[in-house]
Write a protein that holds these residues in place. Structure first.
Motif, PDB file in Angstrom:
ATOM      1  N   PRO A  41       7.930  34.888  21.357  1.00 12.14           N
ATOM      2  CA  PRO A  41       8.523  36.088  20.744  1.00 12.14           C
ATOM      3  C   PRO A  41       7.813  37.392  21.088  1.00 12.14           C
ATOM      4  O   PRO A  41       7.536  38.200  20.201  1.00 12.14           O
ATOM      5  CB  PRO A  41       8.427  35.765  19.244  1.00 12.14           C
ATOM      6  CG  PRO A  41       7.184  34.947  19.138  1.00 12.14           C
ATOM      7  CD  PRO A  41       7.082  34.150  20.412  1.00 12.14           C
TER       8      PRO A  41
ATOM      9  N   GLU B 193      16.200  36.072  20.421  1.00 12.81           N
ATOM     10  CA  GLU B 193      15.866  34.719  20.908  1.00 12.81           C
ATOM     11  C   GLU B 193      17.107  33.829  20.873  1.00 12.81           C
ATOM     12  O   GLU B 193      17.367  33.057  21.796  1.00 12.81           O
ATOM     13  CB  GLU B 193      14.779  34.081  20.038  1.00 12.81           C
ATOM     14  CG  GLU B 193      13.416  34.697  20.186  1.00 12.81           C
ATOM     15  CD  GLU B 193      12.376  33.972  19.336  1.00 12.81           C
ATOM     16  OE1 GLU B 193      12.288  32.741  19.407  1.00 12.81           O
ATOM     17  OE2 GLU B 193      11.635  34.651  18.597  1.00 12.81           O
TER      18      GLU B 193
ATOM     19  N   LEU C 206      13.817  37.497  16.661  1.00 12.92           N
ATOM     20  CA  LEU C 206      14.436  36.162  16.518  1.00 12.92           C
ATOM     21  C   LEU C 206      15.936  36.204  16.813  1.00 12.92           C
ATOM     22  O   LEU C 206      16.476  35.306  17.470  1.00 12.92           O
ATOM     23  CB  LEU C 206      14.178  35.624  15.102  1.00 12.92           C
ATOM     24  CG  LEU C 206      14.560  34.158  14.876  1.00 12.92           C
ATOM     25  CD1 LEU C 206      13.683  33.213  15.702  1.00 12.92           C
ATOM     26  CD2 LEU C 206      14.454  33.789  13.393  1.00 12.92           C
TER      27      LEU C 206
ATOM     28  N   VAL D 291      10.129  29.267  24.520  1.00 11.85           N
ATOM     29  CA  VAL D 291      10.450  30.650  24.161  1.00 11.85           C
ATOM     30  C   VAL D 291       9.251  31.244  23.429  1.00 11.85           C
ATOM     31  O   VAL D 291       8.625  30.572  22.601  1.00 11.85           O
ATOM     32  CB  VAL D 291      11.732  30.727  23.303  1.00 11.85           C
ATOM     33  CG1 VAL D 291      11.567  30.056  21.942  1.00 11.85           C
ATOM     34  CG2 VAL D 291      12.181  32.169  23.123  1.00 11.85           C
TER      35      VAL D 291
ATOM     36  N   ARG E  28      11.235  25.580  11.315  1.00  8.64           N
ATOM     37  CA  ARG E  28      12.549  25.736  10.660  1.00  8.64           C
ATOM     38  C   ARG E  28      13.710  25.425  11.598  1.00  8.64           C
ATOM     39  O   ARG E  28      14.803  25.095  11.153  1.00  8.64           O
ATOM     40  CB  ARG E  28      12.597  27.141  10.068  1.00  8.64           C
ATOM     41  CG  ARG E  28      13.394  28.179  10.772  1.00  8.64           C
ATOM     42  CD  ARG E  28      13.007  29.584  10.427  1.00  8.64           C
ATOM     43  NE  ARG E  28      12.428  30.157  11.645  1.00  8.64           N
ATOM     44  CZ  ARG E  28      11.993  31.372  11.760  1.00  8.64           C
ATOM     45  NH1 ARG E  28      11.998  32.172  10.722  1.00  8.64           N
ATOM     46  NH2 ARG E  28      11.515  31.791  12.910  1.00  8.64           N
ATOM     47  N   GLY E  29      13.545  25.592  12.907  1.00  9.71           N
ATOM     48  CA  GLY E  29      14.551  25.124  13.856  1.00  9.71           C
ATOM     49  C   GLY E  29      15.744  26.034  14.059  1.00  9.71           C
ATOM     50  O   GLY E  29      16.814  25.564  14.453  1.00  9.71           O
ATOM     51  N   SER E  30      15.567  27.363  13.877  1.00 11.07           N
ATOM     52  CA  SER E  30      16.734  28.232  14.100  1.00 11.07           C
ATOM     53  C   SER E  30      17.085  28.327  15.586  1.00 11.07           C
ATOM     54  O   SER E  30      18.260  28.430  15.945  1.00 11.07           O
ATOM     55  CB  SER E  30      16.513  29.619  13.488  1.00 11.07           C
ATOM     56  OG  SER E  30      15.529  30.330  14.191  1.00 11.07           O
ATOM     57  N   ASN E  31      16.075  28.260  16.457  1.00 11.19           N
ATOM     58  CA  ASN E  31      16.381  28.248  17.900  1.00 11.19           C
ATOM     59  C   ASN E  31      17.045  26.934  18.304  1.00 11.19           C
ATOM     60  O   ASN E  31      17.948  26.916  19.151  1.00 11.19           O
ATOM     61  CB  ASN E  31      15.114  28.479  18.719  1.00 11.19           C
ATOM     62  CG  ASN E  31      14.794  29.955  18.858  1.00 11.19           C
ATOM     63  OD1 ASN E  31      15.492  30.691  19.539  1.00 11.19           O
ATOM     64  ND2 ASN E  31      13.750  30.401  18.180  1.00 11.19           N
TER      65      ASN E  31
ATOM     66  N   GLY F 112       9.911  26.597  19.042  1.00 12.07           N
ATOM     67  CA  GLY F 112       9.020  26.703  17.886  1.00 12.07           C
ATOM     68  C   GLY F 112       8.173  25.451  17.757  1.00 12.07           C
ATOM     69  O   GLY F 112       7.966  24.932  16.671  1.00 12.07           O
TER      70      GLY F 112
HETATM   71  C1  GRF Z   1      10.285  31.592  17.303  1.00 13.06           C
HETATM   72  O1  GRF Z   1      10.008  32.911  17.021  1.00 13.06           O
HETATM   73  C2  GRF Z   1       9.737  31.196  18.660  1.00 13.06           C
HETATM   74  O2  GRF Z   1       9.687  32.261  19.565  1.00 13.06           O
HETATM   75  C3  GRF Z   1       8.344  30.780  18.357  1.00 13.06           C
HETATM   76  O3  GRF Z   1       8.417  30.150  17.090  1.00 13.06           O
HETATM   77  C4  GRF Z   1       9.553  30.630  16.368  1.00 13.06           C
HETATM   78  C5  GRF Z   1      10.363  29.428  16.014  1.00 13.06           C
HETATM   79  O4  GRF Z   1      11.414  29.723  15.129  1.00 13.06           O
HETATM   80  N1  GRF Z   1       7.800  29.981  19.435  1.00 13.06           N
HETATM   81  P1  GRF Z   1      12.504  28.617  14.822  1.00 13.06           P
HETATM   82  O5  GRF Z   1      11.771  27.370  14.325  1.00 13.06           O
HETATM   83  O6  GRF Z   1      13.264  28.344  16.075  1.00 13.06           O
HETATM   84  O7  GRF Z   1      13.367  29.201  13.747  1.00 13.06           O
END
Ligand code: GRF
Length: 199
Positions: free
Chosen positions: A107, A176, A173, A105, A12-15, A85
């Motif tokens: 979690p 993060e 999250l 990263v 989904r790419g929230s990070n 992610g």
């Molecule tokens: C995060 O919880 C990260 O720690 C793990 O995968 C998830 C990715 O979330 N490695 P997002 O795609 O960044 O929303």
């Protein structure tokens, strides 16, 4: 010169969004900028986020042994590879060429609740099943040993008695999104310092 970041993301790419937002700032864009977002999934929402922000995107074959990814990283003159992610193992040819320059990263508080198969909801389920009263976020450099590279930053997050894997994942999250971009900034600054000293 700002460090040129490639972000690899599968989902989904929230990070990724948090990192793009963090460096979309007059002071910080002098430290690092995201110049490429790549995915092993051509339909990854992360690629849409990047394209919306006018950042170059690419995808590579699921069976890539590293050759396609390395060619991309070289073409875009990438300094630092950020895994946000990213659900595939980074090929050893990439780890070799980018030794100390791949950052991930996770979690939970590594070395606990890491390793092969420990991703997504499984991590939070395992934390809750263990009875741990705290979990957290770990940012670490990536080497050939899954989730075992040198730790760059860690932040604790409480586990509540009523937590489900979903509620814990959401709390982790949020943290993060705060810790990861700042850890990437720190690693980029250290790299620049190192290359200035050795120049
Ligand atoms: C995060 O919880 C990260 O720690 C793990 O995968 C998830 C990715 O979330 N490695 P997002 O795609 O960044 O929303």
């Amino acid at each position: 010169m700002p460090s040129r970041l490639a972000v690899l993301a599968s989902g989904r790419g929230s990070n990724l969004q948090a990192i793009m937002d963090h460096f979309d700032n007059l002071a910080r864009e002098r430290i690092a900028k995201v110049v490429l977002v790549a995915s092993n999934r051509a339909d990854s929402p992360a690629l849409i986020r990047a394209a919306t922000a006018s950042i170059d995107i690419a995808s590579f074959d699921a069976g890539d042994d590293g050759a396609q990814l390395l060619a991309l990283l070289r073409k875009f003159r990438i300094d630092l590879v950020v895994l946000a992610g990213y659900l595939k193992r980074v090929p050893s040819s990439v780890i070799r060429e980018y030794s100390g320059r791949v950052i991930n990263v996770h979690p939970a508080l590594l070395p606990a609740f890491g390793g092969d198969g420990m991703y997504g909801a499984r991590v939070h389920e395992a934390v809750i099943a263990s009875g741990a009263t705290e979990s957290g976020v770990t940012v670490h450099l990536v080497d050939n040993d899954y989730d075992r590279g040198p730790i760059v930053a860690q932040w604790r997050v409480p586990v509540e008695k009523s937590d489900t894997a979903e509620s814990l994942a959401a709390r982790v999250l949020n943290v993060e999104h705060i810790v990861f971009p700042r850890a990437v900034e720190m690693v980029a600054m250290l790299q620049q310092l190192e290359s200035n000293i050795s120049a």
